[in-house]
Write an enzyme that holds these catalytic residues in place. Structure first.
Site, PDB file in Angstrom:
ATOM      1  CB  ALA A   1      -0.904  -0.002   1.222  1.00 31.64           C
TER       2      ALA A   1
ATOM      3  CG  HIS B   8      -8.565  -0.743  -1.182  1.00 31.13           C
ATOM      4  ND1 HIS B   8      -7.696  -0.864  -2.240  1.00 31.13           N
ATOM      5  CD2 HIS B   8      -9.524   0.115  -1.591  1.00 31.13           C
ATOM      6  CE1 HIS B   8      -8.113  -0.118  -3.240  1.00 31.13           C
ATOM      7  NE2 HIS B   8      -9.224   0.492  -2.867  1.00 31.13           N
TER       8      HIS B   8
ATOM      9  CD  GLU C 204      -0.404  -0.109   6.832  1.00 30.55           C
ATOM     10  OE1 GLU C 204      -1.362   0.350   6.196  1.00 30.55           O
ATOM     11  OE2 GLU C 204      -0.522  -0.562   7.971  1.00 30.55           O
TER      12      GLU C 204
END
Length: 171
Positions: free
Chosen positions: A37, A53, A65
């Site tokens: 991400a 998501h 992320e």
């Protein structure tokens, strides 16, 4: 579905279904799925989108992320892994919002994708189909996104454009 490829670029406009399609592609390949991400969660809307998501993906995904060193992530991945990088547009936005160069990191990222033993699926927005923006920052971003997408497409083994959830194989 498309053929197996080491690097797959999935393009589409906002809300085109490109992320969902890319997630299904990754899961269909049966490898260890890692979601990368790239979006900074600047506001409540972005936090809600990230939550949606994550809920859609479910627990079978591992998550990386908040990192912009995509070259290191690709280098660390191994055979049997598949990375879904979602998305190149948010990665570029983060660099540009920090007034950082994006070209050299993009070159390093693309080179790392070419070297990795993992499969890589990259999601990116196709933003060049609209009008010319009315301000300099937006025009600079539009040109940079177009250039990044062209570099990614040149490096990719497969390129798919998703419109209304429907894939069109470009390469």
């Amino acid at each position: 579905m498309i053929r197996q490829a080491q690097i797959t670029l999935v393009l589409g406009h906002a809300a085109s279904g490109k992320s969902v399609w890319a997630e299904e592609l990754v899961l269909s390949r049966g490898a260890v799925a890692t979601y990368v991400a790239t979006a900074a969660l600047w506001d409540d809307d972005m936090r809600a989108k990230a939550r949606r998501h994550a809920e859609r993906r479910g627990p079978e995904w591992s998550l990386i992320e908040g990192r912009d060193d995509l070259d290191a992530i690709c280098t660390e991945a191994g055979a049997g892994d598949i990375l879904l990088i979602d998305c190149a547009t948010m990665w570029l936005t983060g660099l540009m919002m920090q007034d950082r160069d994006w070209s050299a990191p993009a070159d390093a990222w693309i080179a790392a994708m070419a070297r990795t033993k993992a499969q890589v699926v990259v999601v990116s927005n196709d933003i060049g189909g609209g009008i010319t923006p009315d301000n300099a920052l937006a025009r600079r971003f539009q040109r940079a996104q177009g250039a990044l997408n062209q570099r990614l497409a040149a490096a990719a083994d497969a390129v798919v454009l998703v419109t209304a959830g429907l894939p069109q194989v470009l390469k």
